[in-house]
Design an enzyme around this catalytic site. Structure first.
Site, PDB file in Angstrom:
ATOM      1  N   HIS A  89       2.105  -5.262  12.610  1.00 43.00           N
ATOM      2  CA  HIS A  89       2.309  -3.817  12.435  1.00 43.00           C
ATOM      3  C   HIS A  89       3.160  -3.239  13.564  1.00 43.00           C
ATOM      4  CE1 HIS A  89      -0.647  -2.408   9.163  1.00 43.00           C
ATOM      5  NE2 HIS A  89      -0.537  -3.717   9.055  1.00 43.00           N
ATOM      6  N   ASN A 148      -2.068   2.510   9.443  1.00 40.74           N
ATOM      7  CA  ASN A 148      -2.555   1.835  10.651  1.00 40.74           C
ATOM      8  C   ASN A 148      -4.017   2.141  10.973  1.00 40.74           C
ATOM      9  OD1 ASN A 148      -0.287   0.334  11.355  1.00 40.74           O
ATOM     10  ND2 ASN A 148       0.621   1.988  12.550  1.00 40.74           N
TER      11      ASN A 148
END
Length: 324
Positions: A63, A90
């Site tokens: 990420h 996230n």
């Protein structure tokens, strides 16, 4: 006049080299020679406390790299909840991944020679290698020399991470934008042999796939029924389900064998087998763990080069959660 021209050429070449500084495996050989063993020891300690350390750290690295490059910007906190980590994509990142990096950073900085010499971005890259290896995956050399970014915004995450509903063209396009091939993408998808997902991320496949078909036809029916038992309609969509129903705590090629049986949790997983363009690679990785692991090492090394800050760019944070 000739000497002056030569000087200008040398100066320009020097600037070019500085701007294109490469990562190297021995980057800290003089400033913090034991950095790898220090990080590994801290990661092992965290791993003993909870297995979640493994998928959490691996996912954190992915990420981070896909949004602003591998600059540890995903670790930055914002008092107004406007940082990368606060984006809906996230919010499911497990706290154990963040904690792993913070603890490894503290261990590195506890050595006087190393204090404030090693970036959070490099510590995350090393910790990622270590968790993969601790879970039975390959041990590979990590390129180092990244600097930490100073910018982290919610807006920068938008459309930067793959969706669980992506088809092959969407996956290939997103990975290609970072210089990664289809084979790289399939190998990195193998990280789904670890960790878990929440029911809300795939519930449409088992309940509302279409007005006529209640279950995604590419999903193994028996597996779909098991998923329905674990994810009833009126239950908290944040319930966690293992991505790999067979060996969820081992970094192996079971993910690809699951795809062959219609047991890919996301449609973006299963498409790798149902699309003829990627099926052969899935079959190769399913039958040959060595081929998968070699491809994974190649792909995660390339992933670790995305958008890196080097030389005088960025900074080395004293606290991974805030800029200096």
């Amino acid at each position: 006049m000739e000497r002056k021209s030569c000087f200008i050429v040398i100066l320009l070449l020097s600037i070019f080299v500085l701007c294109n500084a490469q990562l190297s495996q021995n980057f800290y050989s003089k400033t913090c020679p034991n950095v790898e063993s220090i990080v590994r020891s801290a990661v092992q300690q965290k791993f003993k406390q909870t297995f979640v350390t493994v998928p959490a750290t691996l996912r954190l690295f992915f990420h981070d790299c896909f949004v602003r490059g591998c600059d540890a910007s995903v670790l930055l906190a914002s008092p107004s909840n406007k940082a990368e980590k606060d984006h809906p994509d996230n919010l499911s990142l497990a706290g154990d991944g963040f904690d792993t990096v913070v603890k490894a950073k503290a261990a590195v900085d506890s050595v006087p020679q190393c204090r404030n010499k090693v970036s959070c971005a490099d510590i995350l890259a090393l910790a990622t290698r270590d968790v993969v290896n601790l879970a039975g995956g390959p041990f590979y050399n990590v390129e180092l020399g990244r600097r930490d970014g100073r910018i982290s915004t919610i807006a920068s995450v938008q459309h930067k991470l793959p969706s669980p509903n992506f088809n092959l063209d969407q996956l290939n396009s997103m990975f290609a934008s970072h210089g990664l091939t289809q084979t790289d993408m399939i190998a990195l998808s193998g990280a789904h042999t670890l960790g878990f997902s929440h029911c809300g991320r795939f519930s449409k496949r088992i309940y509302n796939f279409s007005p006529l078909k209640k279950i995604d036809p590419t999903l193994n029916l028996q597996y779909a029924m098991q998923l329905r038992q674990m994810c009833p309609v009126k239950v908290d969509p944040r319930i966690a389900i293992n991505m790999d129903p067979t060996t969820p705590q081992t970094f192996d090629n079971a993910y690809y064998r699951n795809l062959q049986q219609g047991k890919g949790l996301f449609s973006s997983d299963q498409i790798l087998f149902t699309d003829s363009r990627s099926k052969a690679t899935v079959n190769l990785f399913a039958s040959n763990n060595g081929a998968f692991q070699n491809a994974f090492v190649s792909a995660i090394t390339k992933l670790g080069r995305i958008g890196v800050l080097t030389g005088n760019q960025g900074e080395i944070r004293t606290d991974c959660t805030r800029i200096n």
